[in-house]
Design an enzyme around this catalytic site. Structure first.
Site, short mmCIF file in Angstrom:
data_model
loop_
_atom_site.label_atom_id
_atom_site.label_comp_id
_atom_site.label_asym_id
_atom_site.label_seq_id
_atom_site.Cartn_x
_atom_site.Cartn_y
_atom_site.Cartn_z
CB CYS A 165 -26.01 -6.02 -24.80
SG CYS A 165 -25.67 -5.88 -26.47
CB CYS A 216 -37.13 -18.99 -22.53
SG CYS A 216 -37.54 -17.38 -22.28
CG ASP A 253 -24.66 1.10 -23.79
OD1 ASP A 253 -24.53 0.01 -23.95
OD2 ASP A 253 -25.89 1.05 -23.46
CB CYS A 278 -44.27 -14.71 -24.35
SG CYS A 278 -42.46 -14.23 -24.35
#
Length: 456
Positions: free
Chosen positions: A406, A81, A379, A158
């Site tokens: 992505c 993160c 994709d 998490c």
């Protein structure tokens, strides 16, 4: 001249593609983690290369109004993160701008209009898959790697994974300790347990636990099954064998030691079987929004012939099949194609055909057969499309190409190539599949241009 170990007071003027703050000292850029645009920060220079440097924030002198206290106590250490210190609204704006900048700088699209990023109502506890490396430091430890390293941050709670992961993780850790099983050492190649994989069906609550071991057999299979079989939600326990000296987490061989070979989850009304080796989007709530936007762009009326390149286990293909005349899915991974065929059968869909082949070579065959294509969905993995695939995609000349990615940098590169050969981006939608990280999923619609420059 900026030098290592120098202390400086700087203003953060931009954010990098990986979410780090960017300061400039006489035009020399310094990347500073955990900082935000507009902040005045005292930094310690960690590295000073010829053209850029890296610094560490040691004092936030003037904080941004977008700064928030991270929910996770190890957010600044863990590599997962990287932008949890940023308010969620700011994260969505950052990702929209990231998409725009990549399409402009790499793709050359000067007047591109990027929609506001589609976010989550609850941007925590969204991941349905977690892969915990196992190591040793005065005892067995598990967690996630520190940024840009393979040093494990020992942490079991998490905030972007499933709430059930902590319970499962501690059961498996106790099993490892009680049976005196060693942790794998990447340096020596010795030790047994490499990773703990946990997958959870977001809509079914079914849980899969897979222990990845360094070896061709595992003598504690019965004990592993006993430790987990009565845990609520656990439907599958397996062992994956990986003897390679590499960063690849999963080996090819999986042995189920309790329950089913797979768990079940849904995207919309479609049911999918998910095995330890299956690729399945990690955020099913946002996946529905992503696929919904892709279907909206396709605007299918039931008469179209559609190709779904890099189709995986058929998630997008089966969505398309509900609206199209025929869908052809292509994927190079044999197990994924078997899963796709099984998923089509389980959902009683008979107008989707799946082929195990390289996407580029498959497009070559379609062109040779003069196959009429209305829409092609793309994709690809993070590296983007092969040039061979793009060349033959252009020759197939579909009316529309819907490109999901992505990695907007490789998407922008491929979109530039397609734009140079008759296609242009008419719609662009970022979707926040990965809150609190710098990653963003983007779907773009590329429409074929007529000879006069107008869009079909």
């Amino acid at each position: 001249m900026v030098q290592k170990n120098q202390k400086l007071v700087v203003e953060i003027v931009d954010l990098s593609s990986e979410g780090a703050g960017v300061a400039k000292v006489d035009g020399y850029p310094i990347f500073v983690k955990d900082t935000l645009v507009g902040e005045k920060v005292e930094i310690l220079v960690l590295r000073a290369n010829k053209n850029y440097g890296f610094g560490k924030a040691i004092n936030i002198i003037e904080a941004s109004s977008d700064r928030v206290e991270p929910k996770c106590p190890v957010a600044s250490k863990c590599g997962g993160c990287s932008i949890q210190h940023m308010s969620y609204d700011c994260q969505l704006k950052y990702k929209k701008n990231k998409v725009y900048q990549n399409l402009k700088r790499i793709g050359g699209f000067d007047n591109i209009e990027v929609e506001d990023t589609i976010g989550m109502d609850e941007p925590f506890y969204y991941r349905n898959k977690a892969q915990y490396p196992v190591g040793y430091d005065k005892g067995i430890i598990t967690g996630f790697y520190a940024a840009n390293s393979h040093r494990i941050i020992d942490f079991d709670n998490c905030y972007i994974g499933s709430k059930r992961n902590r319970e499962i993780l501690n059961i498996v850790k106790n099993f490892i300790v009680e049976n005196n099983i060693t942790a794998y050492d990447e340096t020596t190649g010795r030790g047994i347990v490499r990773h703990i994989l946990i997958r959870e069906g977001h809509f079914t609550g079914e849980i899969m636990v897979c222990l990845i071991v360094n070896g061709s057999k595992f003598k504690y299979k019965t004990q592993l099954a006993e430790a987990l079989k009565d845990v609520e939600g656990v439907k599958s326990v397996s062992v994956n064998y990986n003897t390679t000296k590499s960063n690849v987490i999963l080996g090819d061989k999986v042995e189920t030691v309790y329950g089913s070979d797979f768990i079940i989850d849904y995207i919309g009304d479609l049911k999918f079987e998910i095995s330890p080796l299956s690729f399945f989007q990690v955020n099913p709530v946002q996946t529905q929004k992503l696929y919904g936007k892709a279907l909206e762009y396709a605007d299918l009326n039931g008469e179209e012939i559609v190709v779904d390149a890099y189709c995986g286990i058929g998630t997008i293909s089966l969505f398309l099949a509900q609206k199209a005349k025929m869908v052809y899915g292509v994927e190079i991974v044999p197990q994924a194609i078997e899963d796709a065929k099984k998923n089509a059968k389980n959902n009683k869909i008979d107008n989707a055909e799946f082929v195990c082949d390289d996407a580029g070579k498959y497009m070559v065959e379609l062109v040779k057969k003069n196959t009429h294509l209305d829409v092609v969905f793309v994709d690809p993995p993070r590296k983007g499309c092969s040039e061979e695939f793009l060349e033959h995609l252009i020759q197939a000349s579909p009316k529309e190409i819907i490109y999901i990615s992505c990695d907007v940098a490789t998407q922008a590169r491929d979109a530039k190539y397609l734009n140079e050969h008759g296609y242009t981006i008419t719609h662009c939608q970022p979707v926040d599949m990965f809150p609190h990280t710098f990653h963003v999923e983007t779907v773009v619609l590329l429409s074929h241009k007529k000879p006069d420059g107008h869009i079909n």
